[in-house]
Write an enzyme that holds these catalytic residues in place. Structure first.
Site, PDB file in Angstrom:
ATOM      1  N   ASP A  12     -15.274   7.055  -9.269  1.00 29.39           N
ATOM      2  CA  ASP A  12     -14.825   5.982  -8.351  1.00 29.39           C
ATOM      3  C   ASP A  12     -14.317   4.755  -9.090  1.00 29.39           C
ATOM      4  O   ASP A  12     -14.436   3.629  -8.611  1.00 29.39           O
ATOM      5  CB  ASP A  12     -15.960   5.566  -7.389  1.00 29.39           C
ATOM      6  N   HIS A  40     -10.310  10.767  -4.190  1.00 29.91           N
ATOM      7  CA  HIS A  40      -9.545   9.635  -4.706  1.00 29.91           C
ATOM      8  C   HIS A  40      -8.926   8.931  -3.518  1.00 29.91           C
ATOM      9  O   HIS A  40      -8.419   9.588  -2.620  1.00 29.91           O
ATOM     10  CB  HIS A  40      -8.396  10.111  -5.588  1.00 29.91           C
TER      11      HIS A  40
HETATM   12  P1  GDP Z   1     -11.302   7.360  -8.030  1.00 35.56           P
HETATM   13  O1  GDP Z   1     -12.133   8.451  -7.503  1.00 35.56           O
HETATM   14  O2  GDP Z   1     -11.584   7.022  -9.453  1.00 35.56           O
HETATM   15  O3  GDP Z   1      -9.855   7.516  -7.750  1.00 35.56           O
HETATM   16  O4  GDP Z   1     -11.749   6.053  -7.262  1.00 35.56           O
HETATM   17  P2  GDP Z   1     -11.703   5.684  -5.721  1.00 35.56           P
HETATM   18  O5  GDP Z   1     -10.803   6.480  -4.929  1.00 35.56           O
HETATM   19  O6  GDP Z   1     -13.112   5.528  -5.250  1.00 35.56           O
HETATM   20  O7  GDP Z   1     -11.034   4.251  -5.878  1.00 35.56           O
HETATM   21  C1  GDP Z   1     -11.718   3.135  -5.771  1.00 35.56           C
HETATM   22  C2  GDP Z   1     -11.302   2.315  -4.580  1.00 35.56           C
HETATM   23  O8  GDP Z   1     -10.744   1.125  -5.068  1.00 35.56           O
HETATM   24  C3  GDP Z   1     -10.253   2.863  -3.652  1.00 35.56           C
HETATM   25  O9  GDP Z   1     -10.552   2.430  -2.343  1.00 35.56           O
HETATM   26  C4  GDP Z   1      -8.947   2.229  -4.151  1.00 35.56           C
HETATM   27  O10 GDP Z   1      -7.976   2.064  -3.148  1.00 35.56           O
HETATM   28  C5  GDP Z   1      -9.430   0.921  -4.587  1.00 35.56           C
HETATM   29  N1  GDP Z   1      -8.740   0.314  -5.706  1.00 35.56           N
HETATM   30  C6  GDP Z   1      -8.217   0.874  -6.822  1.00 35.56           C
HETATM   31  N2  GDP Z   1      -7.780  -0.067  -7.668  1.00 35.56           N
HETATM   32  C7  GDP Z   1      -8.046  -1.260  -7.063  1.00 35.56           C
HETATM   33  C8  GDP Z   1      -7.867  -2.626  -7.453  1.00 35.56           C
HETATM   34  O11 GDP Z   1      -7.393  -2.936  -8.531  1.00 35.56           O
HETATM   35  N3  GDP Z   1      -8.291  -3.565  -6.562  1.00 35.56           N
HETATM   36  C9  GDP Z   1      -8.860  -3.283  -5.370  1.00 35.56           C
HETATM   37  N4  GDP Z   1      -9.251  -4.269  -4.584  1.00 35.56           N
HETATM   38  N5  GDP Z   1      -9.064  -2.003  -4.993  1.00 35.56           N
HETATM   39  C10 GDP Z   1      -8.656  -1.019  -5.827  1.00 35.56           C
END
Ligand code: GDP
Length: 426
Positions: A12, A40
């Site tokens: 995440d 994701h």
């Molecule tokens: P993954 O499994 O590593 O892709 O992570 P997630 O899907 O859980 O992503 C983390 C969350 O953070 C998601 O809701 C993204 O839309 C959001 N997100 C990613 N980068 C950023 C950022 O730089 N700022 C903010 N506010 N949200 C972000």
């Protein structure tokens, strides 16, 4: 040239967003491990999507999305996911599924549930997507490869021998109904028809693509600390989350991986059980969870509230080292703009001794965080495009962490969408 996008921590970290962003200049995006258990979240001009199986590059029409042989392939989930994006206006993606990928069977999901039920309080906090039973069977050599769906006689024989074993466990360990072989055969024939249009010799495809000079992105799921060898065993996932495994799960030579982008979130979050040294609780955690990510820190697959914590330099330094990091993408930094001061975990204290090296699980469970407070920047940094434009305290936070983890932070993500990125020259 091959680039990997992987996580430094518990998952995440925002890999989906970074992969989606880097896919603009890539030809092929490959999922090489994991299954539909983690998700994701991607925000782009089509809307907000939670992907579980499709690679995050699937929204561009110039890319090919590949499911490598290292993935736990849940066929109905994949097919529904393709439909769910095309239903929302995304052009029909080009998808290839390895003929050697193995299939998550309906009974894997049941065994996952039954085992968590049996373990009760001692459960692993599984998402019950069948991942652990799937990989157990893969290495016990009783898994089903996609190619096996296309030979009915072989399939029937194999179902018979596998069910013999499974039914003993179902009956005597879990006290549940046995598997109906005819029904399973019928389900697998349906799976075959669903997956047929996508099946390919993926490693051959990738080998040709690399010879033609194409750019390939390997997209990891979860992060270093969930790796079965190098993570917080046994509270780990069942397939390797390391960039090195990308070569295996995709079927390419390891020396082709030239860039390893390790994604680190500006604070910590984790799902499932296991030691989490910099964890915070109560109102402090609730506020960070509510403000975190894009709409709160809740699991993309399960909707479960994530456990929250401050940035952990010890875990992240280790996480970056095991990935073989060439670049750190530092994400979700914008979320911290509300804090007056921001605690960072710089060391662990274990039995009265301080360390900056991540220990084995038994010691990790005894570790207490040593925190340093850094001044906050108290403003919204979304929309900023240049590193120099970031508030001074924000740059200090980045540089403080960069020094402690020891790998260059070359990308800073200050918002959920593709455009919210600051490239930093070093
Ligand atoms: P993954 O499994 O590593 O892709 O992570 P997630 O899907 O859980 O992503 C983390 C969350 O953070 C998601 O809701 C993204 O839309 C959001 N997100 C990613 N980068 C950023 C950022 O730089 N700022 C903010 N506010 N949200 C972000």
């Amino acid at each position: 040239m091959v680039k990997a996008v992987v996580g430094a921590n518990w998952g995440d970290e925002g890999k989906g967003k970074i992969t989606d962003m880097l896919s603009e200049n890539a030809d092929i995006i490959v999922r090489f491990q994991g299954g539909a258990n983690a998700g994701h979240t991607i925000v782009n001009n089509y809307g907000k999507f939670a992907l579980h199986t499709l690679p995050s590059g699937v929204f561009y029409s110039h890319t090919t999305s590949v499911i490598g042989s290292g993935v736990a392939l849940n066929i109905p989930v994949l097919v529904n996911e393709i439909k769910s994006i095309t239903d929302r206006g995304v052009p029909e993606p080009r998808i290839l599924v390895s003929n050697r990928a193995q299939i998550v069977m309906p009974y894997h999901i049941l065994f996952d549930e039954y085992e968590e039920e049996r373990l009760g309080k001692k459960s692993f906090g599984s998402t019950k997507s069948g991942i652990a039973p799937f990989y157990s069977d893969k290495y016990a050599k009783i898994g089903f490869q996609v190619s096996e769906l296309f030979d009915e006689d072989r399939l029937r024989d194999k179902i018979e021998s596998v069910c013999e074993k499974k039914n003993v466990m179902l009956e005597h360990l879990y006290h549940k109904d046995p598997i109906d072989q005819d029904e399973l055969f019928k389900t697998l024939c349906e799976y075959r028809d669903m997956i047929e249009p996508y099946v390919a010799d993926v490693s051959l495809f990738l080998s040709k693509a690399l010879k033609e000079g194409k750019t390939v992105l390997l997209e990891g799921q979860l992060g270093t600390l969930k790796d079965p060898d190098h993570g917080i065993y046994p509270m780990v996932t069942s397939s390797s989350t390391l960039a090195g495994y990308g070569a295996i799960g995709a079927g390419i030579p390891p020396y082709e991986i030239k860039q390893i982008v390790t994604v680190c979130k500006a604070y910590s979050s984790a799902v499932g059980a296991g030691a989490f040294v910099s964890e915070i609780f109560g109102d402090e955690a609730d506020e960070l969870r509510r403000r975190g990510g894009d709409g709160g820190e809740y699991g993309a697959t399960t909707g479960r509230p994530r456990r929250m914590g401050w940035f952990d330099c010890v875990a992240s330094k280790y996480g970056c080292r095991l990935q073989g990091t060439t670049d750190v993408a530092f994400t979700v930094l914008d979320v911290l703009g509300y804090l007056d001061t921001i605690p960072v975990c710089t060391e662990y204290e274990i039995d009265g001794e301080r360390t900056t090296e991540f220990p084995v699980t038994a010691l990790l469970e005894k570790a207490k965080p040593v925190l340093t407070e850094l001044p906050g920047w108290k403003c919204d940094i979304r929309g900023i495009k240049e590193y120099d434009q970031l508030p001074e305290n924000c740059r200090r936070y980045i540089e403080f962490i960069e020094e402690r983890i020891g790998y260059p932070i070359t990308m800073i993500s200050n918002g959920p969408s593709r455009e919210d990125i600051i490239y930093r020259k070093r």
